[in-house]
Structures are given as structure tokens and as C-alpha cells.
Design a protein around this motif. Structure first.
Motif, mmCIF file in Angstrom:
data_model
loop_
_atom_site.group_PDB
_atom_site.id
_atom_site.type_symbol
_atom_site.label_atom_id
_atom_site.label_comp_id
_atom_site.label_asym_id
_atom_site.label_seq_id
_atom_site.Cartn_x
_atom_site.Cartn_y
_atom_site.Cartn_z
ATOM 1 N N LEU A 34 -16.493 2.462 0.858
ATOM 2 C CA LEU A 34 -17.158 3.567 0.184
ATOM 3 C C LEU A 34 -16.199 4.733 -0.031
ATOM 4 O O LEU A 34 -16.199 5.373 -1.094
ATOM 5 N N LYS A 35 -15.373 5.002 0.958
ATOM 6 C CA LYS A 35 -14.403 6.092 0.871
ATOM 7 C C LYS A 35 -13.451 5.875 -0.306
ATOM 8 O O LYS A 35 -13.178 6.792 -1.087
ATOM 9 N N ILE A 36 -12.956 4.663 -0.448
ATOM 10 C CA ILE A 36 -12.039 4.345 -1.550
ATOM 11 C C ILE A 36 -12.746 4.490 -2.892
ATOM 12 O O ILE A 36 -12.199 5.047 -3.851
ATOM 13 N N PHE A 37 -13.979 4.014 -2.975
ATOM 14 C CA PHE A 37 -14.765 4.102 -4.205
ATOM 15 C C PHE A 37 -14.903 5.557 -4.658
ATOM 16 O O PHE A 37 -14.705 5.886 -5.835
ATOM 17 N N HIS A 43 -17.685 6.809 -8.832
ATOM 18 C CA HIS A 43 -19.115 7.104 -8.773
ATOM 19 C C HIS A 43 -19.549 8.047 -9.893
ATOM 20 O O HIS A 43 -20.745 8.287 -10.073
ATOM 21 N N GLY A 44 -18.593 8.578 -10.650
ATOM 22 C CA GLY A 44 -18.917 9.442 -11.773
ATOM 23 C C GLY A 44 -19.679 10.688 -11.352
ATOM 24 O O GLY A 44 -19.284 11.392 -10.423
ATOM 25 N N GLN A 45 -20.802 10.956 -12.032
ATOM 26 C CA GLN A 45 -21.599 12.148 -11.752
ATOM 27 C C GLN A 45 -22.608 11.943 -10.623
ATOM 28 O O GLN A 45 -23.393 12.849 -10.329
ATOM 29 N N GLN A 205 -15.256 -5.342 -7.920
ATOM 30 C CA GLN A 205 -15.127 -3.887 -7.988
ATOM 31 C C GLN A 205 -15.747 -3.380 -9.286
ATOM 32 O O GLN A 205 -15.532 -3.954 -10.350
ATOM 33 N N LEU A 206 -16.493 -2.277 -9.179
ATOM 34 C CA LEU A 206 -17.153 -1.680 -10.337
ATOM 35 C C LEU A 206 -16.711 -0.233 -10.500
ATOM 36 O O LEU A 206 -16.671 0.526 -9.528
ATOM 37 N N ASP A 207 -16.376 0.149 -11.725
ATOM 38 C CA ASP A 207 -16.153 1.551 -12.061
ATOM 39 C C ASP A 207 -17.404 2.009 -12.792
ATOM 40 O O ASP A 207 -17.592 1.726 -13.973
ATOM 41 N N ALA A 208 -18.284 2.702 -12.065
ATOM 42 C CA ALA A 208 -19.577 3.083 -12.633
ATOM 43 C C ALA A 208 -19.424 3.918 -13.897
ATOM 44 O O ALA A 208 -20.290 3.881 -14.782
#
Length: 340
Positions: A34-37, A43-45, A205-208
Motif C-alpha cells: 500500500l505504501k508503494i502504491f 491512487h489519484g484523487q 499492478q493498477l494505476d488507478a
């Protein structure tokens, strides 16, 4: 029959299709992931992800008294092909899960009934969660043996495919954990290949910020023009990566009739949705998860779809909104007019 097996029978009798148990601390790698994400700003906005990282990354910190987490799955499998509407550019594509009643209310009531039974039997305490608290349901569901997180980061099951909701019951009761789910994606990349916006930097891996579900539901204000073009006619959510998964050949039929798609939400005409004012929007989507994004963001999405439609007959519909009081709507309307 022991308490856990009785609980399983109760959950299945209430309509859940899959049941598993894990410890709150079953996924020790969660905080670092979670920290890396968040550090990568993927996580965007969604500031709430960063604001509650301590609880989200460590379920045992959310409620220290909890000894077990019961994870449950409830299918909402569509009876139609959700990708078919993408071939009709004058129609709106709405994510399958949002084509009828809000699942939060339905699943939570079912969870509470199961939870109350457990309290009566074991004299324990419980807390129930359905997407409404800092709980990372998918890793916990994998730890509880319900399935595994696929390359698209959603949970997959050999028995249910990918069309199901997750609910969690945290409890002070001691229940024997189940074996963790095993990854079964193999060399398949169907979910990654179909993504219209290349939202997966790597498998798993997802880039929201590039995900259409995020862009249409969570993102406030205008969407970048590069991504608007890729959104096509998807106006609320996106089912592409789920629909592409071969494991859906094992998907089970949804038992809850309130998940069955409303006729007016399977492929509604864009021109009918663009003209909704706030009152009409609220009336049309009463009891729907779509209601929470509000009229302005919804109509913004519809206008992006109109701009992508290539249908000149929709130009007048967009032109009528170029002076809308909502900046994101007027911006989207001008863009759509220019595109058409």
C-alpha cells in the motif's frame, strides 16, 4: 458440525456463494504494498486511501480485538455480454454491477443476518464491512481461500469466475483459518491486453489514474483529453478486464434478482442521459450506486461518450450544454462539439 461449518451453512443459506476465514494479520506484506502504491501516486484523487493507510494496510489495527475475518462472496453475474454495448457508439456502457440496485445495501443486510447468527451462537462481537471502511477486501479474500488476485488486481475464483461482490465480518470469535487461494492466471494476459487506457503498468499492478472505473466515478473535474478519447462510450465504470477473463466460463448465476439489469440501463441512448438535470438524475438513479457521483460528473461522462461517438446527430445535444453552470460539464460539451 462445528461452529465454523454451521456458520458456513448459514452464510450459504442467506445467499452467499463462497465462504472463507483468515486471521486479521494474514497478509503481512499489505502495509508495504500500500505504501508503494500511494508513493507512486497511483491512487489519484482518492485521498481517503492515503489518509487511512494505517488501518487499510493492517486489518488487525482497524479492530485490535478481532480474532478472525470471515470473507464472503455474492455473485452478480450478468446474463448479457457487457462488451456488446461498446459496438454501439450512440449508447452508454454502464458497468454491470451498477445496472440495478446498490450492492452495498443488499450485501450489508445479508452480512448482518449472518453476523447476528454468529453472535447468538458464540456470544462474540462482530463488525461488518462492504466497501465502506478502510478494509482491503481482495487480499483478505485471497488469504481466506475465496480465490486469488488476478493480473488485473481483481479477485478471481475457480468456482465463481470474476463477477462477485465481497463482504467481510470481523469477529472476536476464534475460527480456524482456511488455506490461502492459489494464483491460477498462468501465462494469460487477456485482462491486460483488453484495457483501453493501459491502466496496468505491470501484471498485478493498477494505476488507478488511468482506469476508466476511477475516471468515471472517482475523478473530479475534467479528464485529460488523451484519456477521454480512450473512454469510448463507457460512462460509469468499466467491465473490460473482468469480461475478458477465461475463468468466467465457471461463473455462477446471480441469485439476487435486484442485481438483474434494468432494461433502461443495459444500453441507454446517450442523448437521453445528457439532458438529465439534477432532479431527473436523482429520480432515475434512486437506489442506484450511480447516484453518488452526482448529475454533473455523470453528464460530463456522457458528453465524453458523445464526443467519441462520431455521430453528428448528437452535436446539438452537446451544444446545448456548452454554457452549463458546472465547469466540467461545459468543458466536456465544448470538447464533444469540437470532436463532432
Amino acid at each position: 458440525m462445528g461452529l465454523k461449518e454451521q456458520l458456513r451453512e448459514k452464510a450459504l443459506s442467506e445467499g452467499f456463494a463462497s465462504f472463507g476465514v483468515c486471521r486479521p494479520d494474514a497478509v503481512p506484506e499489505l502495509p508495504e504494498r500500500l505504501k508503494i502504491f500511494v508513493e507512486q501516486e497511483r491512487h489519484g484523487q482518492m485521498a481517503w486511501i492515503a489518509d487511512r493507510m494505517a488501518w487499510r494496510g493492517d486489518p488487525s489495527a482497524l479492530w485490535p480485538d478481532a480474532k478472525s475475518v470471515v470473507m464472503l462472496a455474492e455473485p452478480y453475474t450478468p446474463t448479457h455480454d457487457p462488451l456488446e454495448v461498446l459496438e454501439h457508439s450512440d449508447r452508454a456502457a454502464i458497468s454491470v454491477y451498477a445496472q440495478n440496485r446498490d450492492y452495498h445495501d443488499i450485501v450489508k443486510k445479508r452480512l448482518k443476518r449472518v453476523g447476528r447468527w454468529l453472535v447468538d451462537q458464540a456470544g462474540c462481537e462482530i463488525k461488518v464491512f462492504v466497501d465502506t471502511a478502510p478494509v482491503m477486501e481482495k487480499p483478505l479474500a485471497q488469504a481466506a481461500g475465496l480465490g486469488w488476485q488476478g493480473k488485473h488486481t481483481n479477485l478471481l475464483s475457480r468456482d465463481l469466475g470474476s463477477w462477485f461482490f465481497l463482504g467481510a465480518i470481523f469477529t472476536t470469535a476464534e475460527l480456524t483459518p482456511d488455506a490461502s487461494g492459489i494464483e491460477n492466471c498462468g501465462s494469460c494476459t487477456a485482462c491486460l491486453d483488453i484495457c483501453p487506457t493501459d491502466a496496468f503498468p505491470e501484471p498485478y499492478q493498477l494505476d488507478a489514474r488511468r482506469c476508466i472505473s476511477y475516471l468515471t466515478i472517482e475523478h473530479k473535474g475534467p479528464v485529460s483529453e488523451e484519456l477521454r478519447e480512450r473512454m469510448g462510450n463507457r460512462i460509469y465504470g468499466c467491465d473490460d478486464c473482468l469480461a475478458a477473463c477465461p475463468w468466467n466460463k465457471f461463473a455462477v448465476e446471480a441469485q439476487e434478482v435486484r442485481y438483474a439489469a434494468r432494461d433502461d440501463l443495459v444500453a441507454p441512448p446517450l442523448k437521453d442521459l445528457a439532458v438529465l438535470d439534477d432532479t431527473a438524475f436523482r429520480e432515475k438513479f434512486s437506489g442506484s450506486p450511480i447516484k453518488r457521483i452526482g448529475r454533473d460528473r455523470f453528464v460530463r461522462n456522457v458528453l465524453y461518450a458523445i464526443g467519441n461517438s462520431g455521430d453528428a446527430s448528437l452535436k446539438a445535444t452537446a451544444a446545448a450544454l456548452t454554457e452549463d453552470t458546472a465547469p466540467e460539464v461545459s468543458d466536456a460539451a465544448r470538447w464533444a462539439v469540437e470532436r463532432l
